[in-house]
Motif scaffolding. Structure first.
Motif, PDB file in Angstrom:
ATOM      1  N   VAL A   1       0.838  -1.206   0.000  1.00 55.84           N
ATOM      2  CA  VAL A   1       0.000   0.000   0.000  1.00 55.84           C
ATOM      3  C   VAL A   1       0.874   1.257   0.000  1.00 55.84           C
ATOM      4  O   VAL A   1       0.637   2.199  -0.761  1.00 55.84           O
ATOM      5  N   LYS A   2       1.936   1.238   0.834  1.00 61.76           N
ATOM      6  CA  LYS A   2       2.822   2.417   0.893  1.00 61.76           C
ATOM      7  C   LYS A   2       3.462   2.682  -0.463  1.00 61.76           C
ATOM      8  O   LYS A   2       3.526   3.822  -0.917  1.00 61.76           O
ATOM      9  N   ARG A   3       3.968   1.633  -1.105  1.00 63.72           N
ATOM     10  CA  ARG A   3       4.666   1.820  -2.384  1.00 63.72           C
ATOM     11  C   ARG A   3       3.694   2.304  -3.466  1.00 63.72           C
ATOM     12  O   ARG A   3       4.061   3.113  -4.316  1.00 63.72           O
ATOM     13  N   ILE A   4       2.474   1.807  -3.453  1.00 61.96           N
ATOM     14  CA  ILE A   4       1.486   2.254  -4.452  1.00 61.96           C
ATOM     15  C   ILE A   4       1.177   3.739  -4.223  1.00 61.96           C
ATOM     16  O   ILE A   4       1.109   4.530  -5.165  1.00 61.96           O
ATOM     17  N   ARG A   5       1.023   4.116  -2.945  1.00 63.36           N
ATOM     18  CA  ARG A   5       0.720   5.524  -2.649  1.00 63.36           C
ATOM     19  C   ARG A   5       1.851   6.448  -3.100  1.00 63.36           C
ATOM     20  O   ARG A   5       1.618   7.573  -3.529  1.00 63.36           O
ATOM     21  N   GLU A   6       3.093   5.957  -2.970  1.00 65.97           N
ATOM     22  CA  GLU A   6       4.261   6.789  -3.328  1.00 65.97           C
ATOM     23  C   GLU A   6       4.516   6.843  -4.834  1.00 65.97           C
ATOM     24  O   GLU A   6       5.220   7.727  -5.318  1.00 65.97           O
TER      25      GLU A   6
ATOM     26  N   ILE B   1       3.644   6.213 -11.197  1.00 62.94           N
ATOM     27  CA  ILE B   1       2.965   5.546 -12.311  1.00 62.94           C
ATOM     28  C   ILE B   1       2.758   4.069 -11.944  1.00 62.94           C
ATOM     29  O   ILE B   1       3.583   3.477 -11.253  1.00 62.94           O
ATOM     30  N   ILE B   2       1.613   3.536 -12.414  1.00 63.72           N
ATOM     31  CA  ILE B   2       1.251   2.148 -12.072  1.00 63.72           C
ATOM     32  C   ILE B   2       1.193   1.329 -13.363  1.00 63.72           C
ATOM     33  O   ILE B   2       0.525   1.737 -14.323  1.00 63.72           O
ATOM     34  N   PHE B   3       1.845   0.180 -13.378  1.00 59.11           N
ATOM     35  CA  PHE B   3       1.791  -0.730 -14.525  1.00 59.11           C
ATOM     36  C   PHE B   3       1.087  -2.016 -14.112  1.00 59.11           C
ATOM     37  O   PHE B   3       1.259  -2.499 -12.993  1.00 59.11           O
TER      38      PHE B   3
ATOM     39  N   GLU C   1      -8.430   1.406  -4.528  1.00 56.18           N
ATOM     40  CA  GLU C   1      -8.657   2.558  -3.655  1.00 56.18           C
ATOM     41  C   GLU C   1      -7.363   3.317  -3.345  1.00 56.18           C
ATOM     42  O   GLU C   1      -7.409   4.458  -2.900  1.00 56.18           O
ATOM     43  N   TYR C   2      -6.201   2.693  -3.597  1.00 49.94           N
ATOM     44  CA  TYR C   2      -4.922   3.382  -3.342  1.00 49.94           C
ATOM     45  C   TYR C   2      -4.347   4.008  -4.606  1.00 49.94           C
ATOM     46  O   TYR C   2      -3.416   4.788  -4.553  1.00 49.94           O
ATOM     47  N   VAL C   3      -4.904   3.651  -5.748  1.00 49.10           N
ATOM     48  CA  VAL C   3      -4.388   4.164  -7.029  1.00 49.10           C
ATOM     49  C   VAL C   3      -4.935   5.564  -7.294  1.00 49.10           C
ATOM     50  O   VAL C   3      -4.231   6.458  -7.770  1.00 49.10           O
ATOM     51  N   GLN C   4      -6.195   5.738  -6.973  1.00 45.66           N
ATOM     52  CA  GLN C   4      -6.888   7.023  -7.172  1.00 45.66           C
ATOM     53  C   GLN C   4      -6.628   7.599  -8.560  1.00 45.66           C
ATOM     54  O   GLN C   4      -6.866   6.930  -9.537  1.00 45.66           O
TER      55      GLN C   4
ATOM     56  N   MET D   1      -7.274  -8.311 -12.020  1.00 42.78           N
ATOM     57  CA  MET D   1      -7.611  -8.538 -10.613  1.00 42.78           C
ATOM     58  C   MET D   1      -6.652  -7.779  -9.697  1.00 42.78           C
ATOM     59  O   MET D   1      -7.051  -7.266  -8.652  1.00 42.78           O
ATOM     60  N   ALA D   2      -5.374  -7.703 -10.113  1.00 46.78           N
ATOM     61  CA  ALA D   2      -4.393  -7.016  -9.271  1.00 46.78           C
ATOM     62  C   ALA D   2      -4.778  -5.535  -9.121  1.00 46.78           C
ATOM     63  O   ALA D   2      -4.751  -4.975  -8.019  1.00 46.78           O
ATOM     64  N   LEU D   3      -5.176  -4.939 -10.240  1.00 52.72           N
ATOM     65  CA  LEU D   3      -5.570  -3.528 -10.210  1.00 52.72           C
ATOM     66  C   LEU D   3      -6.861  -3.339  -9.404  1.00 52.72           C
ATOM     67  O   LEU D   3      -6.990  -2.395  -8.619  1.00 52.72           O
TER      68      LEU D   3
END
Ligand SMILES: C[S@@+](CC[C@H](N)C(=O)[O-])C[C@H]1O[C@@H](n2cnc3c(N)ncnc32)[C@H](O)[C@@H]1O
Length: 220
Positions: A22-27, A30-32, A48-51, A41-43
Motif C-alpha cells: 500500500v505504501k509503495r502504491i501511494r508513493e 505511475i502504475i503498470f 482505492e490506493y491508485v486514485q 484482478m491485481a488492479l
C-alpha cells in the motif's frame, strides 16, 4: 535512478495486501499492470490506493509471448518512469510465483533501473487457510505445479496445481489412483469464492482463477 517495485497484490481480498504494498502504491508516480483483456484482478485489489495516478495497462499478445514482447514492454516501463521517480508493477499473488514479471525482470535488469520485489500472499497459501488444509507438517513434502506431472506424486504428501483449465479429468483420475483427497478452490478470498470437492462439479467448472489442493489420504 528510476525504481520499479514489483508488487504482489495477493489473492484478491484487499485486506490481504501488505502495508508495504500500500505504501509503495501511494508513493508511486505511475502504475503498470498486464492488460488481461481489460480485466485485471491485481488492479481491482488496489484500486482505492491508485486514485488518479497514471495507470498503464501493458499488452502481452495472446498465445506465446516472445522475448521481443518482453523487450518492448521493458522499454515502455523504463521510458515512462521519470528519472528519480518510482513506478509499481502489479501482479496477482506473489511476483515470484508463475508470474509474467519474472520474464520481464530479466529484461529490465539490462537497463538503468532499480528493481525491488514486494511479496504478496500466493493464491495457494490463501486457499490452504480458507479450506484449513495443512500444506506441510513436519517431514512432509509439498509439490507446486502449473503443469501436472503424475510421476512426482509417489514422493509427495501435499500438492497444489495452478492454472487448472487443462486436463482436469485426467488430473483427478490420477489423484484418485494415487490416494489423494482433493479440493478445488476458485476465486479464493473474493466475494464469489467457491470450494468444491465433488469430482463432476470440479471437472465442469471453467474458471481460470482456480486451483486444486491435494493431500494424501494416509496423512489425515
Ligand atoms: C499466472 S498464475 C499466478 C500465480 C500467482 N502469482 C500466485 O502467487 O498465486 C495464475 C494462477 O494462479 C491461481 N490463482 C491466482 N489467484 C487466484 C485466486 N484468487 N483463487 C484461485 N486461484 C488463483 C490460478 O491457478 C491461476 O490460474
Amino acid at each position: 535512478m528510476k525504481i520499479l517495485y514489483a508488487i504482489g497484490t495477493g489473492p484478491g481480498d484487499k485486506e490481504l495486501l501488505t502495508i508495504k504494498a500500500v505504501k509503495r502504491i501511494r508513493e508511486a508516480d505511475i502504475i503498470f499492470a498486464p492488460h488481461n483483456k481489460g480485466k485485471n484482478m491485481a488492479l481491482d485489489t488496489v484500486k482505492e490506493y491508485v486514485q488518479d495516478k497514471k495507470v498503464i495497462l501493458l499488452n502481452f499478445p495472446m498465445g506465446k509471448v516472445t522475448k521481443q514482447d518482453y523487450t518492448d514492454v521493458a522499454d515502455t516501463i523504463h521510458d515512462l518512469i521519470p528519472e528519480g521517480k518510482c513506478g509499481v508493477y502489479l501482479t496477482i499473488g506473489d511476483p515470484m510465483i508463475y508470474s509474467t514479471f519474472i520474464y520481464l525482470m530479466n529484461e529490465l535488469e539490462k537497463r538503468e533501473i532499480q528493481i525491488d520485489i514486494i511479496s504478496g500472499i500466493p493464491s495457494f497459501i490463501a486457499a490452504a487457510a480458507q479450506t484449513k488444509i495443512p500444506l506441510v507438517i513436519k517431514g512432509d513434502k509439498f509439490l507446486l505445479m502449473d503443469e501436472f506431472c503424475e510421476e512426482l506424486l509417489d514422493d509427495t504428501d501435499t500438492l497444489c496445481i495452478l492454472k487448472t483449465l487443462r486436463d482436469k479429468e485426467a488430473i483427478l483420475e490420477s489423484l484418485d489412483g494415487k490416494g489423494f483427497n482433493y479440493t478445488y478452490v476458485k476465486r479464493v478470498s473474493l466475494e464469489d469464492e467457491h470450494v468444491l470437492t465433488d469430482k463432476e462439479e470440479i471437472i465442469n467448472d471453467k474458471d481460470y482463477m482456480s486451483l486444486i489442493l491435494g493431500r494424501k489420504k494416509d496423512n489425515d
